[in-house]
Motif scaffolding. Structure first.
Motif, PDB file in Angstrom:
ATOM      1  N   CYS A 159      -2.022   7.353  70.899  1.00 48.07           N
ATOM      2  CA  CYS A 159      -1.164   8.293  70.166  1.00 48.07           C
ATOM      3  C   CYS A 159       0.248   7.760  69.988  1.00 48.07           C
ATOM      4  O   CYS A 159       0.949   8.165  69.058  1.00 48.07           O
ATOM      5  N   ALA A 160       0.713   6.833  70.851  1.00 46.08           N
ATOM      6  CA  ALA A 160       2.103   6.355  70.777  1.00 46.08           C
ATOM      7  C   ALA A 160       2.410   5.680  69.442  1.00 46.08           C
ATOM      8  O   ALA A 160       3.393   6.048  68.781  1.00 46.08           O
ATOM      9  N   PRO A 161       1.611   4.694  68.976  1.00 45.46           N
ATOM     10  CA  PRO A 161       1.934   4.118  67.666  1.00 45.46           C
ATOM     11  C   PRO A 161       1.753   5.110  66.519  1.00 45.46           C
ATOM     12  O   PRO A 161       2.478   5.057  65.524  1.00 45.46           O
ATOM     13  N   TYR A 174      -2.840   0.302  62.191  1.00 40.99           N
ATOM     14  CA  TYR A 174      -2.203   1.234  61.256  1.00 40.99           C
ATOM     15  C   TYR A 174      -0.687   1.243  61.447  1.00 40.99           C
ATOM     16  O   TYR A 174       0.076   1.257  60.480  1.00 40.99           O
ATOM     17  N   PHE A 175      -0.251   1.205  62.694  1.00 46.60           N
ATOM     18  CA  PHE A 175       1.178   1.163  62.972  1.00 46.60           C
ATOM     19  C   PHE A 175       1.813  -0.105  62.426  1.00 46.60           C
ATOM     20  O   PHE A 175       2.873  -0.064  61.796  1.00 46.60           O
ATOM     21  N   LEU A 176       1.192  -1.260  62.680  1.00 48.46           N
ATOM     22  CA  LEU A 176       1.778  -2.529  62.219  1.00 48.46           C
ATOM     23  C   LEU A 176       1.896  -2.569  60.701  1.00 48.46           C
ATOM     24  O   LEU A 176       2.936  -2.956  60.157  1.00 48.46           O
ATOM     25  N   VAL A 177       0.832  -2.189  60.011  1.00 45.03           N
ATOM     26  CA  VAL A 177       0.864  -2.223  58.535  1.00 45.03           C
ATOM     27  C   VAL A 177       1.931  -1.271  58.001  1.00 45.03           C
ATOM     28  O   VAL A 177       2.732  -1.635  57.125  1.00 45.03           O
ATOM     29  N   THR A 178       1.993  -0.060  58.528  1.00 45.20           N
ATOM     30  CA  THR A 178       2.951   0.936  58.042  1.00 45.20           C
ATOM     31  C   THR A 178       4.386   0.532  58.364  1.00 45.20           C
ATOM     32  O   THR A 178       5.276   0.658  57.515  1.00 45.20           O
TER      33      THR A 178
END
Length: 195
Positions: free
Chosen positions: A36-38, A96-100
């Motif tokens: 949930c953190a990213p 998902y976090f890295l791409v966004t």
């Protein structure tokens, strides 16, 4: 918070990279426990409802998967499915976090935000100020001295507001004295009159 026309301070590239690594590692290296953190970081950055739904849904999903893994025996195929699901959740949240995050920082760099170490014009509050002219080298050119200007004749400043009020009060007090002296004879020295 930063005033009119002032952009928030930009983070250095080292800080951005460290944050990316920490959030991505939290999702994947915790085997999905902190997936949930990213996702919460993405929700804070973008502010879209779908990101908030994904981040809040990841909490009970990871807890439920770990509950299944911990409560059932190892030979049960449901534990394999739950463990695979929580690992995929961690992998998905990190990716998902890295791409966004990369897309958001590229958009900010190219759309409207100054470069991290570029010149900025801080205008403070009020109306926007024009940017200062670019630096140019000045070539000294001899100029004849300007002829002395005669001093300007002294001008009497316009009466201040306080002078106008004082004059009006003097007129009003004169009027009231005349008015009271006319009525003194009528009321036999009674100044209370109609009060």
């Amino acid at each position: 918070m930063y005033g009119h026309g002032a952009a928030p301070p930009a983070r250095s590239s080292g800080t951005v990279i460290v944050l990316r690594v920490l959030f991505a590692a939290a999702g994947f290296l915790s085997c999905g426990l902190f997936a949930c953190a990213p996702l919460f970081r993405v929700a804070f950055l973008r502010g879209r409802p779908i990101d908030w739904v994904l981040s809040w849904a990841s909490l009970p999903l990871s807890i439920a998967c770990f509950a299944v893994v911990g409560s059932l025996p190892e030979t049960d195929p449901k534990t394999d499915i739950a463990l695979s699901l929580v690992l995929l959740l961690g992998l998905f949240s990190s990716a998902y976090f890295l791409v966004t995050d990369i897309r958001i920082h590229q958009q900010r760099r190219f759309v409207g935000y100054p470069p991290p170490h570029g010149p900025t014009v801080h205008t403070g509050y009020g109306y926007p100020q024009p940017a200062p002219p670019p630096y140019t080298t000045l070539v000294p050119q001899p100029q004849p001295p300007a002829p002395p200007q005669p001093p300007a004749p002294p001008q009497r400043p316009a009466p201040a507001r306080i002078d106008q009020v004082r004059a009006e009060l003097d007129e009003l007090s004169d009027y009231l004295r005349k008015h009271d002296s006319n009525h003194d004879g009528d009321h036999n020295g009674n100044h209370e009159g109609g009060r």
